[in-house]
Design an enzyme around this catalytic site. Structure first.
Site, PDB file in Angstrom:
ATOM      1  N   ASP A  53     -11.989  -9.114   4.680  1.00 62.38           N
ATOM      2  CA  ASP A  53     -13.306  -8.967   4.017  1.00 62.38           C
ATOM      3  C   ASP A  53     -13.966 -10.694   4.064  1.00 62.38           C
ATOM      4  OD1 ASP A  53     -13.254  -6.548   3.760  1.00 62.38           O
ATOM      5  OD2 ASP A  53     -14.186  -6.904   1.431  1.00 62.38           O
ATOM      6  N   ASP A  62      -3.003 -18.073   0.233  1.00 59.77           N
ATOM      7  CA  ASP A  62      -4.103 -18.697  -0.662  1.00 59.77           C
ATOM      8  C   ASP A  62      -4.586 -19.871   0.193  1.00 59.77           C
ATOM      9  OD1 ASP A  62      -1.524 -19.831  -0.710  1.00 59.77           O
ATOM     10  OD2 ASP A  62      -1.685 -20.713  -2.572  1.00 59.77           O
ATOM     11  N   ASP A  93      -6.039  -6.907   4.067  1.00 62.05           N
ATOM     12  CA  ASP A  93      -7.449  -6.170   3.448  1.00 62.05           C
ATOM     13  C   ASP A  93      -8.297  -7.363   3.044  1.00 62.05           C
ATOM     14  OD1 ASP A  93      -9.134  -4.155   2.333  1.00 62.05           O
ATOM     15  OD2 ASP A  93      -8.228  -4.817   0.546  1.00 62.05           O
ATOM     16  N   TYR A 144       0.737  -1.069   0.090  1.00 69.48           N
ATOM     17  CA  TYR A 144      -0.073  -0.020   0.018  1.00 69.48           C
ATOM     18  C   TYR A 144       0.848   1.262   0.104  1.00 69.48           C
ATOM     19  CZ  TYR A 144      -4.799  -1.833   0.750  1.00 69.48           C
ATOM     20  OH  TYR A 144      -6.018  -2.485   0.642  1.00 69.48           O
ATOM     21  N   LYS A 149       3.372 -15.242   1.889  1.00 75.07           N
ATOM     22  CA  LYS A 149       3.170 -15.684   0.749  1.00 75.07           C
ATOM     23  C   LYS A 149       4.875 -16.038   0.630  1.00 75.07           C
ATOM     24  CE  LYS A 149       1.790 -17.362  -3.132  1.00 75.07           C
ATOM     25  NZ  LYS A 149       1.035 -18.547  -3.276  1.00 75.07           N
TER      26      LYS A 149
HETATM   27  C1  IPM Z   1     -10.224  -1.358   3.912  1.00 73.37           C
HETATM   28  C2  IPM Z   1     -10.571  -0.689   2.669  1.00 73.37           C
HETATM   29  C3  IPM Z   1      -9.268   0.402   2.537  1.00 73.37           C
HETATM   30  C4  IPM Z   1      -8.330  -0.540   2.438  1.00 73.37           C
HETATM   31  C5  IPM Z   1      -9.635   1.252   1.316  1.00 73.37           C
HETATM   32  C6  IPM Z   1     -10.921   1.915   1.405  1.00 73.37           C
HETATM   33  C7  IPM Z   1      -8.491   2.149   1.031  1.00 73.37           C
HETATM   34  O1  IPM Z   1     -10.866  -1.777   1.691  1.00 73.37           O
HETATM   35  O2  IPM Z   1     -10.335  -0.648   5.238  1.00 73.37           O
HETATM   36  O3  IPM Z   1     -10.272  -2.570   4.107  1.00 73.37           O
HETATM   37  O4  IPM Z   1      -7.961  -1.119   1.369  1.00 73.37           O
HETATM   38  O5  IPM Z   1      -7.457  -0.505   3.437  1.00 73.37           O
HETATM   39 MG    MG Z   2     -10.698  -3.677   2.527  1.00 71.21          MG
END
Ligand code: IPM
Ligand code: MG
Length: 361
Positions: A254, A226, A250, A143, A194
């Site tokens: 999710d 993975d 990230d 990032y 990884k």
């Molecule tokens: C998160 C989001 C952010 C990230 C984006 C909005 C920049 O997806 O906080 O997980 O990738 O960190």
């Molecule tokens: Mg995110």
């Protein structure tokens, strides 16, 4: 004497203003109950800030955040800003804020609430009892690594470049946060990388492995990213605490969030070694339902609870907010994203009112 906390509110974009309003009402109420005073100051971030000032992170927003005890963020982003150049997008504002406050540790708990087991897209027996803490490194990795950019070669072909880079000290400090977190949980830490392909991951693995000597009470394992994605869906109960880099964290957070039925339920805390922390839902700004009173404010409320617990060291107040969330779920209130048969469908405002009522007792 009444304890006073200065909180910077960043409503952001999309559903942000609707959900943060719910959390603010609850904070005021819990403040009355426990004799805490919150001084709220609001600032612009993301698309809202771009429209008002041209920048996704205006200098005075960062200043206000630095001069507060904690920062409560809702969400940023939206279709209308998606075509802006990368360095002017709303997301840059959030990344700049994380970097500006040096919030290198992102804690993303994902636990299944018994009331919502059936909201998960996975089978009940797979998700029932899941309780995972993802510790994501937040100010390094791909990032932020240099060089980055889109470059044009002599032949006129464009090349997109990002760099995944970690120093030992960056890995060590997030590793320590993760070992400490695991210590307070079931004492199992899985480091995700990884390292079968990436040198940056080999360094990550070496560094975490060395660190383990300081935490003999925590059981450390390693997993490739993975495989970790697959295991999260196959048998999520094997995980207690996960530590990983910015990009993998990230993605995996999710996936972990979705085990719980809805990403609309998940809070997060971003912490540095000193200074104010940033507390925000894991979900985004959901522009498709913004302004329609459909948003689920529970992740925002749970983020406010994390703020009370980790940011302000007011665990009692945090408990109260968490109990209110459990109570409204017990009472059967559901927003659309977590709706199931026999429950009462409510909008964001009505959920807020139910939460306030739940705080009463
Ligand atoms: C998160 C989001 C952010 C990230 C984006 C909005 C920049 O997806 O906080 O997980 O990738 O960190
Ligand atoms: Mg995110």
């Amino acid at each position: 004497m009444t304890q006073t906390y200065r909180i910077t509110l960043l409503p952001g974009d999309g559903i942000g203003p609707e959900i943060i309003a719910v959390a603010v009402d609850l904070l005021k109420k819990v403040g009355q109950q426990l004799d805490l005073r919150f001084e709220f100051q609001e600032a612009l971030l993301g698309g809202a800030a771009i429209d008002a000032t041209g920048s996704p992170l205006p200098a005075d927003t960062l200043e206000l955040c630095k001069n507060s005890d904690a920062v409560l963020l809702a969400a940023i982003g939206g279709y209308q800003w998606d075509t802006l150049p990368n360095d002017q997008r709303p997301e840059r504002g959030l990344l700049g804020l994380r970097a500006g406050l040096e919030l290198f540790a992102n804690l993303r708990p994902a636990s299944i609430l018994p009331q919502l087991v059936d909201a998960s897209s996975l089978k009940r027996e797979v998700v029932d009892g899941v309780d995972i803490m993802v510790v994501r490194e937040l100010t390094g990795g791909i990032y932020f690594g240099q060089p980055r950019g889109i470059f044009t070669s002599e032949t006129g072909e464009r090349r997109g470049v990002n760099t995944m880079v970690y120093t030992e000290s960056e890995v060590e400090r997030i590793g320590r946060v993760a070992f400490e977190a695991a210590r307070k949980r079931r004492k199992q830490l899985c480091s995700v990388d990884k390292s079968n392909v990436l040198e940056v991951s080999q360094l990550w693995r070496d560094t975490i492995t060395k660190l383990a000597a300081d935490y003999p009470d925590v059981e450390l394992t390693h997993m490739y990213v993975d495989n970790a994605a697959m295991q999260l869906l196959r048998n999520p109960k094997q995980f207690d605490t996960i530590v990983t880099g910015n990009l993998f964290g990230d993605i995996l957070s999710d996936a972990a969030a979705m085990l719980t039925g809805s990403i609309g339920m998940l809070p997060s805390a971003s912490l540095g070694s000193s200074g104010p922390g940033l507390f925000e839902p894991v979900h985004g700004s959901a522009p498709d339902i913004a302004g329609q009173d459909k948003a689920n404010p529970l992740a925002q409320v749970l983020s406010a609870a994390m703020m009370l617990r980790y940011g302000l060291n007011e665990p009692q107040a945090g408990d109260r907010l968490e109990r209110a969330v459990l109570k409204v779920l017990d009472q059967g209130y559901r927003t659309g994203d977590i709706m199931s048969d026999g429950m009462t469908l409510v909008g964001c405002k009505a959920m807020g009112e139910a939460l306030l009522a739940a705080l009463e007792d």
